[in-house]
Design a protein around this motif. Structure first.
Motif, short mmCIF file in Angstrom:
data_model
loop_
_atom_site.label_atom_id
_atom_site.label_comp_id
_atom_site.label_asym_id
_atom_site.label_seq_id
_atom_site.Cartn_x
_atom_site.Cartn_y
_atom_site.Cartn_z
N SER A 130 0.83 -1.21 0.00
CA SER A 130 0.00 0.00 0.00
C SER A 130 0.86 1.25 0.00
N PHE A 131 1.92 1.24 0.80
CA PHE A 131 2.84 2.37 0.86
C PHE A 131 3.50 2.60 -0.50
N LEU A 132 3.98 1.53 -1.11
CA LEU A 132 4.67 1.66 -2.41
C LEU A 132 3.72 2.15 -3.49
N GLN A 133 2.47 1.71 -3.46
CA GLN A 133 1.49 2.18 -4.43
C GLN A 133 1.19 3.66 -4.23
N ALA A 134 1.15 4.10 -2.98
CA ALA A 134 0.83 5.50 -2.68
C ALA A 134 1.98 6.43 -3.05
N THR A 135 3.21 5.95 -2.91
CA THR A 135 4.37 6.83 -3.12
C THR A 135 5.07 6.62 -4.45
N VAL A 136 4.90 5.46 -5.06
CA VAL A 136 5.60 5.07 -6.28
C VAL A 136 7.12 5.14 -6.05
N VAL A 137 7.55 4.77 -4.85
CA VAL A 137 8.98 4.70 -4.54
C VAL A 137 9.56 3.53 -5.31
N SER A 138 10.67 3.76 -5.98
CA SER A 138 11.29 2.68 -6.75
C SER A 138 12.70 2.35 -6.25
N ASP A 139 13.16 3.04 -5.24
CA ASP A 139 14.49 2.79 -4.67
C ASP A 139 14.44 1.51 -3.85
N GLU A 140 15.18 0.50 -4.30
CA GLU A 140 15.15 -0.79 -3.63
C GLU A 140 15.62 -0.70 -2.18
N GLY A 141 16.60 0.13 -1.92
CA GLY A 141 17.09 0.30 -0.55
C GLY A 141 16.01 0.83 0.38
N VAL A 142 15.23 1.79 -0.11
CA VAL A 142 14.13 2.34 0.69
C VAL A 142 13.09 1.25 0.95
N MET A 143 12.76 0.49 -0.10
CA MET A 143 11.76 -0.57 0.06
C MET A 143 12.20 -1.60 1.09
N VAL A 144 13.47 -1.97 1.05
CA VAL A 144 13.99 -2.96 2.00
C VAL A 144 13.94 -2.41 3.42
N ARG A 145 14.35 -1.15 3.61
CA ARG A 145 14.34 -0.54 4.95
C ARG A 145 12.92 -0.43 5.51
N ILE A 146 12.00 0.01 4.67
CA ILE A 146 10.60 0.14 5.13
C ILE A 146 10.04 -1.23 5.46
N GLY A 147 10.30 -2.21 4.61
CA GLY A 147 9.81 -3.57 4.87
C GLY A 147 10.37 -4.14 6.17
N ALA A 148 11.66 -3.94 6.40
CA ALA A 148 12.28 -4.41 7.64
C ALA A 148 11.69 -3.70 8.86
N THR A 149 11.42 -2.42 8.71
CA THR A 149 10.82 -1.65 9.80
C THR A 149 9.43 -2.16 10.12
N LEU A 150 8.61 -2.39 9.10
CA LEU A 150 7.25 -2.88 9.33
C LEU A 150 7.27 -4.27 9.97
N THR A 151 8.21 -5.11 9.55
CA THR A 151 8.33 -6.44 10.15
C THR A 151 8.74 -6.34 11.61
N ALA A 152 9.70 -5.45 11.90
CA ALA A 152 10.15 -5.28 13.29
C ALA A 152 9.02 -4.75 14.17
N LEU A 153 8.23 -3.81 13.65
CA LEU A 153 7.09 -3.30 14.42
C LEU A 153 6.07 -4.40 14.68
N ALA A 154 5.82 -5.24 13.69
CA ALA A 154 4.86 -6.33 13.86
C ALA A 154 5.38 -7.34 14.90
N GLN A 155 6.68 -7.62 14.88
CA GLN A 155 7.24 -8.55 15.86
C GLN A 155 7.15 -7.98 17.26
N GLU A 156 7.34 -6.68 17.42
CA GLU A 156 7.23 -6.05 18.73
C GLU A 156 5.79 -6.10 19.24
N ARG A 157 4.84 -6.01 18.34
CA ARG A 157 3.43 -6.08 18.76
C ARG A 157 3.11 -7.45 19.35
N VAL A 158 3.73 -8.49 18.82
CA VAL A 158 3.47 -9.85 19.25
C VAL A 158 4.11 -10.14 20.61
#
Length: 86
Positions: free
Chosen positions: A57-85
């Motif tokens: 959803s984030f990538l569709q909204a921003t049209v970010v194409s930088d792979e490094g940004v995508m990896v960092r955001i994905g890792a961040t979202l995964t870390a946040l989800a793990q902390e919730r658990v």
């Protein structure tokens, strides 16, 4: 942007977690014109949205194409989800 992250995480009334600090850095690394989308993305993360769906959803909204940004955001979202658990 500071207010966005504060509102998402203020409910805990605890020091910022490692994933929350990672999220701050991910937002700060974005170009200015892409900084609105994290508001929605991190609210979804706080409400338990699956990281992969949230990232798409984030990538569709921003049209970010930088792979490094995508990896960092994905890792961040995964870390946040793990902390919730835990």
């Amino acid at each position: 942007m500071e207010g966005v992250m504060t509102m998402c995480f203020i409910d805990t009334m605890a020091p910022a977690s490692p994933a929350q600090r990672q999220a701050w850095q991910a937002v700060l690394d974005l170009q200015r014109d892409h900084q609105r989308a994290p508001r929605i993305m991190f609210r979804k993360a706080c409400n338990g949205a699956p990281p992969a769906d949230n990232l798409m959803s984030f990538l569709q909204a921003t049209v970010v194409s930088d792979e490094g940004v995508m990896v960092r955001i994905g890792a961040t979202l995964t870390a946040l989800a793990q902390e919730r658990v835990t």
